[in-house]
Motif scaffolding. Sequence first.
Motif, PDB file in Angstrom:
ATOM      1  N   GLN A   1       0.830  -1.196   0.000  1.00 48.06           N
ATOM      2  CA  GLN A   1       0.000   0.000   0.000  1.00 48.06           C
ATOM      3  C   GLN A   1       0.867   1.249   0.000  1.00 48.06           C
ATOM      4  N   VAL A   2       0.308   2.286  -0.583  1.00 48.93           N
ATOM      5  CA  VAL A   2       0.990   3.582  -0.623  1.00 48.93           C
ATOM      6  C   VAL A   2       0.055   4.626  -0.045  1.00 48.93           C
ATOM      7  N   GLN A   3       0.588   5.509   0.745  1.00 46.62           N
ATOM      8  CA  GLN A   3      -0.193   6.597   1.327  1.00 46.62           C
ATOM      9  C   GLN A   3       0.444   7.936   1.040  1.00 46.62           C
ATOM     10  N   LEU A   4      -0.417   8.921   0.793  1.00 42.95           N
ATOM     11  CA  LEU A   4       0.017  10.317   0.692  1.00 42.95           C
ATOM     12  C   LEU A   4      -0.717  11.092   1.776  1.00 42.95           C
ATOM     13  N   VAL A   5       0.026  11.785   2.602  1.00 43.78           N
ATOM     14  CA  VAL A   5      -0.565  12.530   3.705  1.00 43.78           C
ATOM     15  C   VAL A   5      -0.165  13.991   3.589  1.00 43.78           C
ATOM     16  N   GLU A   6      -1.187  14.849   3.451  1.00 41.83           N
ATOM     17  CA  GLU A   6      -0.940  16.283   3.354  1.00 41.83           C
ATOM     18  C   GLU A   6      -1.055  16.942   4.712  1.00 41.83           C
ATOM     19  N   SER A   7      -0.432  18.083   4.836  1.00 39.84           N
ATOM     20  CA  SER A   7      -0.540  18.898   6.043  1.00 39.84           C
ATOM     21  C   SER A   7      -0.265  20.349   5.684  1.00 39.84           C
TER      22      SER A   7
END
Length: 122
Positions: A1-7
């Motif tokens: 799995q791949v995740q992109l997390v913005e902030s």
Amino acid sequence: QVQLVESGGGLVHPGGSLRLSCAASGSIFSINVMGWYRQAPGKERELVASITRGGNTNYADFVKGRFTISRDNAKNTVALQMNSLSPEDTAVYYCRASIARIYDHSMYLPNWGQGTLVTVSS
């Protein structure tokens, strides 16, 4: 799995600045193009800026001279420095990355973050 997390989203006054960050994690073999898109209420999602692995950048006309995109290939991160913000920049900002996975790095697939809200208002 791949995740992109913005902030980094939030409320800012007109003329102010914000810096968005996005970190990719998971089974990543390589990342090609990374970019930022935005979607304002009642409007379609649109490209804001993109950057290749080699550092070539592309900006939408409406942000040229105000926004700067950058990335850190070693950390799998991309950032968007936004200056001179106006109410028209109010939108949900999404990070996007073309990622080849460790177990199948024959192709790059698009991946999206969950979005971060930027509100420009006095």
